[in-house]
Design an enzyme around this catalytic site. Structure first.
Site, PDB file in Angstrom:
ATOM      1  N   LEU A 199       0.819  -1.220   0.000  1.00  0.00           N
ATOM      2  CA  LEU A 199       0.000   0.000   0.000  1.00  0.00           C
ATOM      3  C   LEU A 199       0.853   1.270   0.000  1.00  0.00           C
ATOM      4  O   LEU A 199       0.329   2.361   0.175  1.00  0.00           O
ATOM      5  CB  LEU A 199      -0.941  -0.006   1.218  1.00  0.00           C
ATOM      6  CG  LEU A 199      -2.053  -1.067   1.144  1.00  0.00           C
ATOM      7  CD1 LEU A 199      -2.781  -1.183   2.478  1.00  0.00           C
ATOM      8  CD2 LEU A 199      -3.051  -0.740   0.037  1.00  0.00           C
ATOM      9  N   SER A 255       3.343   2.216   2.127  1.00  0.00           N
ATOM     10  CA  SER A 255       3.487   2.867   3.443  1.00  0.00           C
ATOM     11  C   SER A 255       4.802   3.638   3.539  1.00  0.00           C
ATOM     12  O   SER A 255       4.824   4.759   4.062  1.00  0.00           O
ATOM     13  CB  SER A 255       3.367   1.858   4.580  1.00  0.00           C
ATOM     14  OG  SER A 255       4.471   1.005   4.596  1.00  0.00           O
ATOM     15  N   ASP A 313       5.696   4.658  -6.263  1.00  0.00           N
ATOM     16  CA  ASP A 313       4.957   4.899  -5.012  1.00  0.00           C
ATOM     17  C   ASP A 313       5.036   6.373  -4.590  1.00  0.00           C
ATOM     18  O   ASP A 313       3.997   6.992  -4.315  1.00  0.00           O
ATOM     19  CB  ASP A 313       5.477   3.993  -3.886  1.00  0.00           C
ATOM     20  CG  ASP A 313       5.029   2.544  -4.066  1.00  0.00           C
ATOM     21  OD1 ASP A 313       4.457   2.228  -5.118  1.00  0.00           O
ATOM     22  OD2 ASP A 313       5.251   1.730  -3.150  1.00  0.00           O
TER      23      ASP A 313
END
Ligand code: PMV
Length: 314
Positions: free
Chosen positions: A105, A107, A151
């Site tokens: 995800l 992080s 990301d």
């Protein structure tokens, strides 16, 4: 000087994980159901994170560890502020968040982007988004061994993006609202290890190398379906992307099982999201209603299931 707070969301990948490291395009979007929140306050140049068992380190600590990339990023912010003739004021940096680490995800990127924004803002400076992205990508490479930059680009974007390594991301429109359901398999995986596993497969498996070339077409199908609001086409392309990731060796029986269950519960399409080998799966809900998919995943014991509608309601 009072305290300064900045946030950054988690992220989801619709197409191109792993392939993006080899120069192919990816499509990804922020996942604001989960957030990192960083607080910067006058202090002693220490970092405290509740994500790593209340670990505390000094900003100038050069030893390796989970907070090393963040220390590196904040030292770079200090250097930039120096170049702009703004004196660095010693700070304490506290990281809180609800993004499970190692779950695909984003992080680590979310922590880096929120912390870089908070540190600049605390010193009265608003850096260009491209600088935040570059700093976060450099620091994330320390955590992941290598980072495509996908990301950091996604968690600092306002909405869905198309991303090619080494290029500025392109913002994509959302042609029609849609709802994604996301489940955490409960198995954390280090991106660095999973990237190495997929690379080992690419090194010895010709079918895996051939499938890399399909990611160009998959990313265009997904980008166009998003922009034209063709949700059935989007679902089919997500399914095809999952199958391509299976051939790359990024999936496993458990993630494949979660994907099948989502499709049986009515998903228009479903795939793993992130490095794979554990982490998360996502599904496109039919008619904006993800309840049947969420219930099916909860019944299978997924520890977390989230639902997110795009664009985010104002
Ligand atoms: O860290 P994750 O699980 O969100 O994976 C990011 C996507 C990869 O392509 C596997 C790595 C990268 O840097 O692009």
């Amino acid at each position: 000087m009072s305290e300064t707070v900045a946030t950054a969301p988690a992220k989801l990948i619709l197409a191109g994980e792993h392939a993006v490291l080899h120069g192919h395009p990816a499509i990804a979007l922020p996942f604001p159901a989960l957030l990192t929140r960083v607080t910067v306050a006058p202090g002693q140049d220490t970092l405290v994170s509740d994500r790593y068992l209340d670990r505390m380190v000094a900003l100038d600590d050069m030893s390796p560890g989970p907070l090393a990339p963040l220390c590196e990023a904040l030292r770079e912010v200090r250097m930039w502020l120096g170049r702009m003739d703004r004196a660095w004021q010693p700070v304490d940096v506290a990281i809180h968040g609800d993004i499970p680490p190692g779950s695909g995800l984003g992080s680590s990127a979310s922590v880096l982007v929120a912390a870089i924004r908070a540190a600049f803002a605390h010193h009265g400076s608003q850096p260009p988004v491209a600088l935040v992205r570059q700093m976060a990508t450099r620091a994330e490479s320390l955590a992941h061994g290598t980072s495509s930059g996908l990301d950091p680009a996604t968690v600092s974007a306002p909405g869905p993006i198309q991303f090619i390594r080494g290029h500025a991301p392109i913002d994509l429109r959302i042609g029609r609202p849609f709802t994604l359901v996301v489940a955490d398999s409960g198995r954390a995986v280090a991106t660095r290890d999973q990237v190495a596993r997929v690379q080992a497969r690419l090194d010895c498996d010709a079918a895996a190398r051939l499938v890399l070339d399909r990611f160009e077409g998959l990313a265009s199908r997904i980008g166009e379906a998003l922009e034209y609001g063709e949700l059935e086409a989007l679902g089919l392309a997500l399914d095809d992307t999952h199958e391509a990731l299976v051939t790359l060796g990024a999936s496993d029986d458990s993630l494949d099982g979660l994907v099948r269950v989502a499709r049986a519960a009515g998903a228009l399409g479903a795939k793993l999201s992130g490095a794979g080998g554990g982490g998360c799966v996502l599904a496109l809900a039919p008619d904006g209603d993800g309840e049947a998919i969420a219930a099916a995943w909860r019944d299978l014991g997924c520890p977390h299931v989230w639902t997110q509608t795009y664009p985010e309601p104002a």
